[in-house]
Design an enzyme around this catalytic site. Sequence first.
Site, short mmCIF file in Angstrom:
data_model
loop_
_atom_site.label_atom_id
_atom_site.label_comp_id
_atom_site.label_asym_id
_atom_site.label_seq_id
_atom_site.Cartn_x
_atom_site.Cartn_y
_atom_site.Cartn_z
N CYS A 199 3.87 2.38 -5.78
CA CYS A 199 3.31 1.26 -6.54
C CYS A 199 2.23 0.55 -5.72
CB CYS A 199 4.37 0.22 -6.88
SG CYS A 199 5.95 0.88 -7.33
N ASP A 200 2.49 0.35 -4.42
CA ASP A 200 1.66 -0.58 -3.65
C ASP A 200 0.85 0.06 -2.52
OD1 ASP A 200 2.67 -2.67 -5.20
OD2 ASP A 200 4.47 -2.76 -3.97
N CYS A 227 8.18 -0.09 -2.63
CA CYS A 227 7.68 1.03 -3.42
C CYS A 227 6.27 1.44 -2.98
CB CYS A 227 7.69 0.65 -4.90
SG CYS A 227 6.93 1.91 -5.92
#
Length: 318
Positions: free
Chosen positions: A146-147, A143
């Site tokens: 997200c990261d 992701c």
Amino acid sequence: MRPSVHSLYNLMTHHVIIIGSGPAGYTAALYAARSDLKPLLFTGLQPGGQLTITTDVENYPGFPDGIMGPEMMELFRRQAERFGTIIRDEHVTRVDLSQRPFKVRVGDDEYLSETVIIATGASAKWLGLESEISFGGHGVSACATCDGFFFRNKVVAVVGGGDTAMEEAHYLTKHAREVHLIHRRDEFRASKIMQDRVISNPKIHIHWNTGVDEIVGDEDPRRVTGIRLRDTVTGEPREMALDGVFIAIGHKPNIELFSGVLETDAAGYLITKPDSTATSIPGVFACGDVQDPLWRQAITAAGSGCIAAIEAERFLSH
Ligand code: NDP
């Protein structure tokens, strides 16, 4: 002692229980609630589903300037709640669909329902390497939204050749210094517009005919330092130094609760009747990505959620 509101919900037989909280689940809830079915919806572990880990959604009609995935799912949720959907941020652990009312369990709590709408979606696929697991959260991710932030000015790779890989690679250029897109074939599966965006981005380097053998790194502190690649045509191995690897090779339907109970296709997607969301069990409907290997869009998921709610209502009124 008077029973709590929570335990009253356990005792009553619901008209409809919805499992899942992506566009399909929330749309089913909205329609069921407006039909006065007082739906009970369990969000699962990732309330809002896959769209909460995406960036700008540019292709959902009604948002000409695009909208962030998490914000869109919050709007879906609010709209479902506005008409009386009861939403529980809980994960269903078991279902018994052998007779009606159906039983839906969340740990020790059991809920009864005349109909069930399955909208459990799909999850990211992994390559199946041990190193992918051991470096998960330490440089390996599925992701970018997200990261990606953790890779500011670093070098990362994205694995895959579909729209997800294009989207992740493009997004990562906002943070990373270099993005290497690794694809096992010599052409992408992605849509032309997404391919063009990637091909014209000077920060993205494309590696055709390249497979991933291993992700390598340090143990203490645990971090990714490189990736072992292999030319899929010549078999020649090579290694590349980098800081992070994003796996973007597609998704698999979330059917663990129903395996062996409902009919699935060879890839594991729930089978629904033609032009319908009805599954192999009367009163159980499936909508969204869990039954859709083909379109997998927020708008198509929402559309099938609407159909599931209307079909559940018709089923109940017969
Ligand atoms: P896809 O199934 O479309 O693509 C998966 C990619 O990963 C393929 O290129 C495939 O290679 C590769 N792959 C699969 N398994 C492996 C493996 N074991 N090793 C190496 N490579 C592998 O999945 P996506 O998630 O990209 O897209 C799914 C759907 O969602 C599509 O319909 C897409 O259009 C849609 N989508 C739309 C977006 C948008 O419009 N904004 C954004 C993201 C997705 P190969 O090609 O060789 O099979």
